[in-house]
Design a protein around this motif. Structure first.
Motif, short mmCIF file in Angstrom:
data_model
loop_
_atom_site.label_atom_id
_atom_site.label_comp_id
_atom_site.label_asym_id
_atom_site.label_seq_id
_atom_site.Cartn_x
_atom_site.Cartn_y
_atom_site.Cartn_z
N UNK A 84 0.83 -1.20 0.00
CA UNK A 84 0.00 0.00 0.00
C UNK A 84 0.86 1.25 0.00
N UNK A 85 1.94 1.21 0.76
CA UNK A 85 2.82 2.36 0.82
C UNK A 85 3.52 2.60 -0.50
N UNK A 86 3.64 1.56 -1.33
CA UNK A 86 4.32 1.70 -2.61
C UNK A 86 3.44 2.34 -3.66
N UNK A 87 2.17 2.56 -3.37
CA UNK A 87 1.32 3.26 -4.31
C UNK A 87 0.14 2.49 -4.80
N UNK A 88 0.01 1.20 -4.50
CA UNK A 88 -1.13 0.43 -4.98
C UNK A 88 -2.36 0.76 -4.13
N UNK A 89 -3.46 1.01 -4.79
CA UNK A 89 -4.71 1.31 -4.08
C UNK A 89 -5.47 0.01 -3.87
N UNK A 90 -5.59 -0.39 -2.61
CA UNK A 90 -6.27 -1.64 -2.30
C UNK A 90 -7.76 -1.35 -2.15
N UNK A 91 -8.47 -1.33 -3.26
CA UNK A 91 -9.88 -1.07 -3.25
C UNK A 91 -10.23 0.31 -3.78
N UNK A 92 -11.52 0.53 -3.99
CA UNK A 92 -12.00 1.79 -4.56
C UNK A 92 -13.05 2.40 -3.65
N UNK A 93 -12.85 3.62 -3.15
CA UNK A 93 -13.87 4.26 -2.31
C UNK A 93 -15.20 4.30 -3.04
N UNK A 94 -16.27 4.07 -2.30
CA UNK A 94 -17.58 3.99 -2.90
C UNK A 94 -18.03 2.55 -3.09
N UNK A 95 -17.06 1.65 -3.16
CA UNK A 95 -17.35 0.22 -3.28
C UNK A 95 -16.70 -0.58 -2.16
N UNK A 96 -15.84 0.08 -1.38
CA UNK A 96 -15.26 -0.57 -0.20
C UNK A 96 -16.22 -0.46 0.97
N UNK A 97 -16.31 -1.53 1.75
CA UNK A 97 -17.20 -1.54 2.90
C UNK A 97 -16.69 -0.59 3.99
N UNK A 98 -17.59 -0.08 4.85
CA UNK A 98 -17.15 0.83 5.91
C UNK A 98 -16.08 0.24 6.80
N UNK A 99 -16.19 -1.05 7.12
CA UNK A 99 -15.18 -1.65 8.01
C UNK A 99 -13.80 -1.66 7.38
N UNK A 100 -13.75 -1.76 6.04
CA UNK A 100 -12.45 -1.70 5.36
C UNK A 100 -11.88 -0.29 5.44
N UNK A 101 -12.72 0.71 5.20
CA UNK A 101 -12.27 2.10 5.24
C UNK A 101 -11.80 2.50 6.64
N UNK A 102 -12.42 1.91 7.65
CA UNK A 102 -12.06 2.26 9.02
C UNK A 102 -10.94 1.40 9.58
N UNK A 103 -10.43 0.47 8.76
CA UNK A 103 -9.30 -0.36 9.20
C UNK A 103 -9.68 -1.49 10.11
N UNK A 104 -10.98 -1.82 10.17
CA UNK A 104 -11.41 -2.93 11.01
C UNK A 104 -11.29 -4.25 10.24
N UNK A 105 -11.44 -5.35 10.96
CA UNK A 105 -11.37 -6.67 10.32
C UNK A 105 -12.50 -6.78 9.30
N UNK A 106 -12.16 -7.31 8.13
CA UNK A 106 -13.14 -7.42 7.05
C UNK A 106 -13.08 -8.81 6.44
N UNK A 107 -14.24 -9.35 6.13
CA UNK A 107 -14.30 -10.68 5.52
C UNK A 107 -15.26 -10.69 4.35
N UNK A 108 -16.00 -11.78 4.24
CA UNK A 108 -16.91 -11.93 3.11
C UNK A 108 -18.03 -10.91 3.11
N UNK A 109 -18.35 -10.39 4.30
CA UNK A 109 -19.40 -9.37 4.38
C UNK A 109 -19.00 -8.11 3.58
N UNK A 110 -17.69 -7.85 3.50
CA UNK A 110 -17.23 -6.70 2.73
C UNK A 110 -17.51 -6.89 1.25
N UNK A 111 -17.39 -8.12 0.77
CA UNK A 111 -17.74 -8.40 -0.63
C UNK A 111 -19.22 -8.20 -0.89
N UNK A 112 -20.04 -8.54 0.09
CA UNK A 112 -21.49 -8.35 -0.07
C UNK A 112 -21.80 -6.86 -0.21
N UNK A 113 -21.11 -6.02 0.55
CA UNK A 113 -21.28 -4.57 0.41
C UNK A 113 -20.88 -4.12 -0.99
#
Length: 411
Positions: free
Chosen positions: A155-184
């Motif tokens: 991530x620090x090298x410049x790769x964007x892991x995901x796209x805002x607007x399609x990433x689940x809130x838990x991913x954006x907040x740095x919390x543990x994320x699993x299959x529920x994030x894919x459902x979002x």
């Protein structure tokens, strides 16, 4: 000159993403595949590659018509790469929206989601750009890569892991994320396809991410049969979102048995390479091992095989058409019928003469096919003339001519 990468011949560059550049390529059998060559900053991250190597075997368990299967991988050397099924089409982000056949899209995405989650794979970057539309059917690409390469150094090298607007809130907040994030992400992608708008609006990434966490999605104009499911999928509470199986049930999608094409193996801490799928997989590549290269067809041999296949199809098609015309002309114009048969025979004999003095791989089979075609055309001609009237044969011939012209123009 085309570039080679391992056993693959890179034909053209298709595009690039945060983790690598995608190339259209030919496998050792001459079939088209998509080769994703990881960017140098990703290839230099040993920890990320080790994690990806552990995940690849699981990713290869995902199969089905709505996912682009992982066929092969090599994660050593200067240019690590992944090989997937090539999907010809346009991404959902590049097609007109709202999508006309929304039910078909929803069913296909739900099936893809179930296929991934049944194998224990989390996509982590499901979005319209990663959904290819081919003849109206969605095919999900790049599953598991973002999840496997989600490390601080990458991530620090410049790769964007995901796209805002399609990433689940838990991913954006740095919390543990699993299959529920894919459902979002599934809900956000389907909402975009249904309304033609980004569900959380546009603007700076930080502003979009804030809306994802603190504001409801824009689901105006979403169909009544779909809107309740979208609201559940886009819930800020992961536990309130439905599972992939529940989504399929809500949409009336029959669960497909996504049977693994290879048996799971325990991957080592760092897997140097992953073998391709077995030869009985039509979408995969044939197993290749060092020291067995003499058993593989070269790209040139594969092209020769393809040319011979095309030549035989034309031989059979033109033979059937000539036989039909000759049969139609046999009673009213016997001279024309004889001329057509003779012209076809001369053409085939000329082709056989070329094959006789060539050093091609299929010389013998080509001679046999030419001889059989001449005899077959004559037999079919007399058989049709005996079975059908001249008017019927002329009608068939005219229809075949129109269909042939339409086919050639469309091709």
């Amino acid at each position: 000159m085309s570039e080679r990468l391992g056993p693959y011949e890179l034909a053209s560059r298709l595009g690039a993403g945060g983790f690598g550049a995608v190339h259209l390529a030919l496998d050792p059998e001459g079939r088209t595949v998509a080769v994703k060559v990881l960017h140098p900053h990703v290839a230099a991250d040993g920890g990320a590659l080790a994690r990806l190597a552990r995940e690849v075997e699981t990713m290869r368990m995902v199969g089905g018509p709505h996912v682009a299967e992982v066929l092969d991988a090599s994660l050593t050397g200067e240019r690590p790469y992944l090989v997937t099924r090539y999907v010809q089409g346009r991404p959902l982000s590049a097609v007109p929206v709202p999508v006309p056949d929304l039910r078909r899209l929803a069913a296909g995405l739900a099936d893809a989601l179930l296929a991934m989650h049944a194998a224990g794979v989390v996509h982590r970057d499901l979005k319209p750009a990663n959904v290819m539309m081919t003849e109206g059917e969605p095919v999900v690409i790049d599953f598991g890569i973002a999840s496997a390469l989600d490390s601080l150094s990458v991530t620090a090298s410049g790769a964007v892991v995901g796209t805002p607007g399609y990433l689940a809130p838990e991913v954006l907040e740095g919390r543990a994320a699993g299959m529920e994030a894919d459902v979002f992400s599934f809900g956000a992608t389907l909402a975009y396809a249904a309304t033609g708008r980004q569900p959380y609006g546009q603007g700076p990434a930080s502003a979009v991410a804030y809306r994802v966490v603190h504001h409801p999605p824009d689901l105006d104009d979403a169909p009544e049969w779909l809107a309740p499911l979208l609201r559940e999928c886009l819930s800020t509470d992961p536990a309130a979102r439905p599972t992939a199986a529940q989504i399929c049930a809500r949409l009336g999608v029959e669960p497909v048995a996504h049977v693994p094409l290879v048996s799971p193996q325990v991957a080592p801490q760092v897997a140097p390479a992953v073998r391709p799928r077995p030869a009985n997989d039509d979408l995969g590549t044939r197993e290749w091992r060092p020291g067995r290269e003499r058993h593989r067809r070269s790209v040139e041999e594969s092209r020769a095989r393809h040319r011979e296949k095309v030549r035989r199809r034309w031989l059979i098609g033109s033979g059937l058409f000539v036989a039909l015309l000759a049969a139609a002309a046999r009673e009213p114009l016997p001279e024309v019928s004889l001329f057509l048969l003779a012209a076809y025979a001369v053409g085939v004999v000329a082709d056989a003469g070329v094959a006789l003095f060539s050093r091609g791989l299929y010389r013998r089979s080509r001679l046999v096919a030419d001889a059989l075609s001449v005899a077959g055309v004559a037999g079919i001609c007399f058989g049709l003339a005996a079975m059908f009237s001249t008017f019927t044969l002329a009608l068939f011939a005219g229809t075949a001519l129109v269909v042939g012209i339409v086919f050639l123009v469309s091709a």
